[in-house]
Design a protein around this motif. Structure first.
Motif, PDB file in Angstrom:
ATOM      1  N   GLN A  20       1.192  -1.120   0.092  1.00 52.42           N
ATOM      2  CA  GLN A  20       0.329   0.109  -0.011  1.00 52.42           C
ATOM      3  C   GLN A  20       0.878   1.008  -0.239  1.00 52.42           C
ATOM      4  OE1 GLN A  20      -3.588  -0.728   0.038  1.00 52.42           O
ATOM      5  NE2 GLN A  20      -2.820  -2.127  -0.189  1.00 52.42           N
ATOM      6  N   VAL A  21       0.773   1.870  -0.605  1.00 51.47           N
ATOM      7  CA  VAL A  21       1.023   3.602  -1.055  1.00 51.47           C
ATOM      8  C   VAL A  21       0.245   4.121   0.256  1.00 51.47           C
ATOM      9  CG1 VAL A  21       1.267   5.286  -1.437  1.00 51.47           C
ATOM     10  CG2 VAL A  21       1.681   3.709  -3.152  1.00 51.47           C
ATOM     11  N   ILE A  22       1.177   4.788   1.557  1.00 50.32           N
ATOM     12  CA  ILE A  22       1.143   5.757   1.915  1.00 50.32           C
ATOM     13  C   ILE A  22       1.428   7.208   2.305  1.00 50.32           C
ATOM     14  CG2 ILE A  22       1.564   3.077   3.981  1.00 50.32           C
ATOM     15  CD1 ILE A  22       4.127   4.871   4.902  1.00 50.32           C
ATOM     16  N   LYS A  23       1.714   7.648   1.219  1.00 50.14           N
ATOM     17  CA  LYS A  23       1.989   8.929   1.439  1.00 50.14           C
ATOM     18  C   LYS A  23       3.177   8.979   0.368  1.00 50.14           C
ATOM     19  CE  LYS A  23       5.833  11.991   3.447  1.00 50.14           C
ATOM     20  NZ  LYS A  23       6.923  12.284   4.623  1.00 50.14           N
ATOM     21  N   VAL A  24       2.718  10.611  -0.593  1.00 52.47           N
ATOM     22  CA  VAL A  24       2.912  10.831  -1.914  1.00 52.47           C
ATOM     23  C   VAL A  24       3.665  12.023  -1.418  1.00 52.47           C
ATOM     24  CG1 VAL A  24       2.317   9.506  -3.023  1.00 52.47           C
ATOM     25  CG2 VAL A  24       1.719  11.506  -2.880  1.00 52.47           C
ATOM     26  N   HIS A  25       5.139  12.307  -2.094  1.00 48.99           N
ATOM     27  CA  HIS A  25       5.630  14.068  -1.511  1.00 48.99           C
ATOM     28  C   HIS A  25       6.423  14.343  -2.972  1.00 48.99           C
ATOM     29  CE1 HIS A  25       8.682  16.768   0.269  1.00 48.99           C
ATOM     30  NE2 HIS A  25       7.621  17.212  -0.349  1.00 48.99           N
ATOM     31  N   HIS A  26       5.237  15.290  -3.692  1.00 48.54           N
ATOM     32  CA  HIS A  26       5.637  15.778  -4.483  1.00 48.54           C
ATOM     33  C   HIS A  26       6.973  17.112  -4.794  1.00 48.54           C
ATOM     34  CE1 HIS A  26       4.704  18.900  -8.178  1.00 48.54           C
ATOM     35  NE2 HIS A  26       5.353  17.931  -8.818  1.00 48.54           N
ATOM     36  N   LYS A  86      -0.637  19.250 -10.466  1.00 49.72           N
ATOM     37  CA  LYS A  86      -2.166  18.666  -9.941  1.00 49.72           C
ATOM     38  C   LYS A  86      -1.903  16.932  -8.818  1.00 49.72           C
ATOM     39  CE  LYS A  86      -6.820  19.812  -7.814  1.00 49.72           C
ATOM     40  NZ  LYS A  86      -7.914  20.714  -8.477  1.00 49.72           N
ATOM     41  N   ILE A  87      -2.509  16.693  -7.751  1.00 54.45           N
ATOM     42  CA  ILE A  87      -2.511  15.560  -7.047  1.00 54.45           C
ATOM     43  C   ILE A  87      -3.609  15.023  -6.895  1.00 54.45           C
ATOM     44  CG2 ILE A  87      -1.400  13.438  -5.731  1.00 54.45           C
ATOM     45  CD1 ILE A  87       1.189  14.306  -6.285  1.00 54.45           C
ATOM     46  N   GLU A  88      -4.891  14.188  -7.357  1.00 56.26           N
ATOM     47  CA  GLU A  88      -5.804  14.015  -6.271  1.00 56.26           C
ATOM     48  C   GLU A  88      -5.925  12.870  -6.140  1.00 56.26           C
ATOM     49  OE1 GLU A  88      -9.061  15.026  -9.336  1.00 56.26           O
ATOM     50  OE2 GLU A  88      -8.462  17.358  -9.242  1.00 56.26           O
ATOM     51  N   PRO A  89      -6.251  12.720  -4.457  1.00 57.91           N
ATOM     52  CA  PRO A  89      -6.866  11.379  -4.021  1.00 57.91           C
ATOM     53  C   PRO A  89      -7.927  10.509  -4.760  1.00 57.91           C
ATOM     54  CG  PRO A  89      -7.509  13.059  -2.293  1.00 57.91           C
ATOM     55  CD  PRO A  89      -6.646  14.395  -3.939  1.00 57.91           C
ATOM     56  N   VAL A  90      -8.080   9.769  -4.820  1.00 59.87           N
ATOM     57  CA  VAL A  90      -8.815   8.985  -5.339  1.00 59.87           C
ATOM     58  C   VAL A  90      -9.012   7.971  -4.479  1.00 59.87           C
ATOM     59  CG1 VAL A  90     -10.185   7.084  -7.069  1.00 59.87           C
ATOM     60  CG2 VAL A  90      -8.339   9.161  -8.163  1.00 59.87           C
ATOM     61  N   GLY A  91      -9.949   7.992  -3.270  1.00 62.48           N
ATOM     62  CA  GLY A  91     -10.397   6.649  -2.410  1.00 62.48           C
ATOM     63  C   GLY A  91      -8.824   6.917  -1.421  1.00 62.48           C
ATOM     64  N   HIS A  92      -9.148   5.440  -1.510  1.00 64.19           N
ATOM     65  CA  HIS A  92      -7.665   5.016  -0.945  1.00 64.19           C
ATOM     66  C   HIS A  92      -6.961   3.435  -1.177  1.00 64.19           C
ATOM     67  CE1 HIS A  92      -9.448   6.756   3.251  1.00 64.19           C
ATOM     68  NE2 HIS A  92     -10.517   6.213   2.977  1.00 64.19           N
ATOM     69  N   TYR A  93      -7.146   4.441  -2.986  1.00 56.16           N
ATOM     70  CA  TYR A  93      -6.496   3.160  -3.447  1.00 56.16           C
ATOM     71  C   TYR A  93      -5.616   3.885  -4.829  1.00 56.16           C
ATOM     72  CZ  TYR A  93      -9.721   3.828  -6.695  1.00 56.16           C
ATOM     73  OH  TYR A  93     -11.615   4.370  -7.988  1.00 56.16           O
ATOM     74  N   ALA A  94      -5.896   4.803  -5.035  1.00 53.00           N
ATOM     75  CA  ALA A  94      -5.113   5.223  -6.434  1.00 53.00           C
ATOM     76  C   ALA A  94      -5.023   6.868  -5.838  1.00 53.00           C
ATOM     77  CB  ALA A  94      -5.656   5.073  -7.541  1.00 53.00           C
ATOM     78  N   ILE A  95      -4.367   7.681  -6.838  1.00 50.71           N
ATOM     79  CA  ILE A  95      -4.723   8.903  -6.681  1.00 50.71           C
ATOM     80  C   ILE A  95      -4.169   9.321  -8.341  1.00 50.71           C
ATOM     81  CG2 ILE A  95      -2.699   9.467  -5.181  1.00 50.71           C
ATOM     82  CD1 ILE A  95      -0.608   9.931  -6.504  1.00 50.71           C
ATOM     83  N   LYS A  96      -5.276  10.224  -8.362  1.00 54.04           N
ATOM     84  CA  LYS A  96      -4.711  10.959 -10.359  1.00 54.04           C
ATOM     85  C   LYS A  96      -3.707  11.945 -10.378  1.00 54.04           C
ATOM     86  CE  LYS A  96      -8.117  13.097 -13.683  1.00 54.04           C
ATOM     87  NZ  LYS A  96      -9.284  13.609 -13.862  1.00 54.04           N
ATOM     88  N   SER A 115      -3.292   3.700  -9.094  1.00 52.47           N
ATOM     89  CA  SER A 115      -3.313   2.703  -7.871  1.00 52.47           C
ATOM     90  C   SER A 115      -1.773   2.826  -7.499  1.00 52.47           C
ATOM     91  CB  SER A 115      -4.282   1.844  -8.606  1.00 52.47           C
ATOM     92  OG  SER A 115      -3.196   0.270  -9.457  1.00 52.47           O
ATOM     93  N   TRP A 116      -2.662   1.868  -6.008  1.00 53.33           N
ATOM     94  CA  TRP A 116      -1.498   1.673  -5.150  1.00 53.33           C
ATOM     95  C   TRP A 116      -0.493   0.514  -5.931  1.00 53.33           C
ATOM     96  CZ3 TRP A 116      -2.053   6.343  -4.375  1.00 53.33           C
ATOM     97  CH2 TRP A 116      -2.561   6.313  -3.137  1.00 53.33           C
TER      98      TRP A 116
END
Length: 124
Positions: free
Chosen positions: A3-9, A63-73, A86-87
């Motif tokens: 699982q991805v727990i954090k992203v840092h741009h 831009k980074i948008e969260p998608v639920g608890h399984y992905a980012i856009k 997705s993760w």
């Protein structure tokens, strides 16, 4: 599955650090993520081969948008915004990063070579 727990741009270096729940981290360039986008526009529709996306060395993530608890856009500054990272896809990219990048670079080189070898016809 990790699982991805954090992203840092990082906007200046145009990279994205992805932190996984197994204490591993991977840094992806924006270019790598753009040319390996999970969108059908890049991956191809159905049985189509993966598209070769060129000219993205300067692309950034706007831009980074969260998608639920399984992905980012990821929304790129070239207006590409389709495809969910997705993760499991990030895990795939991490596990295969070097091979994927090498294959991409080879495809770019082959494309450039084929473009350069087109014969020029001179008409009198």
């Amino acid at each position: 599955m990790k699982q991805v727990i954090k992203v840092h741009h990082h906007t200046v270096s145009k990279t994205l650090d992805v932190y996984f729940d197994d204490d591993s981290t991977c840094t992806f360039s924006s270019e790598f993520l753009r040319v390996h986008s999970p969108s059908a526009e890049v991956q191809g529709h159905g049985n189509e081969p993966m598209k070769l996306v060129l000219g993205k060395s300067q692309v950034g993530i706007s831009k980074i948008e969260p998608v639920g608890h399984y992905a980012i856009k990821l929304i790129f500054d070239d207006n590409h915004n389709s495809g969910l990272f997705s993760w499991s896809y990030f895990s795939h990219l991490q596990a295969n990063h070097d091979e994927l990048w090498q294959t991409y670079q080879q495809r770019v080189t082959e494309h450039q070579a084929s473009k350069d070898s087109v014969p020029i016809k001179f008409v009198p």
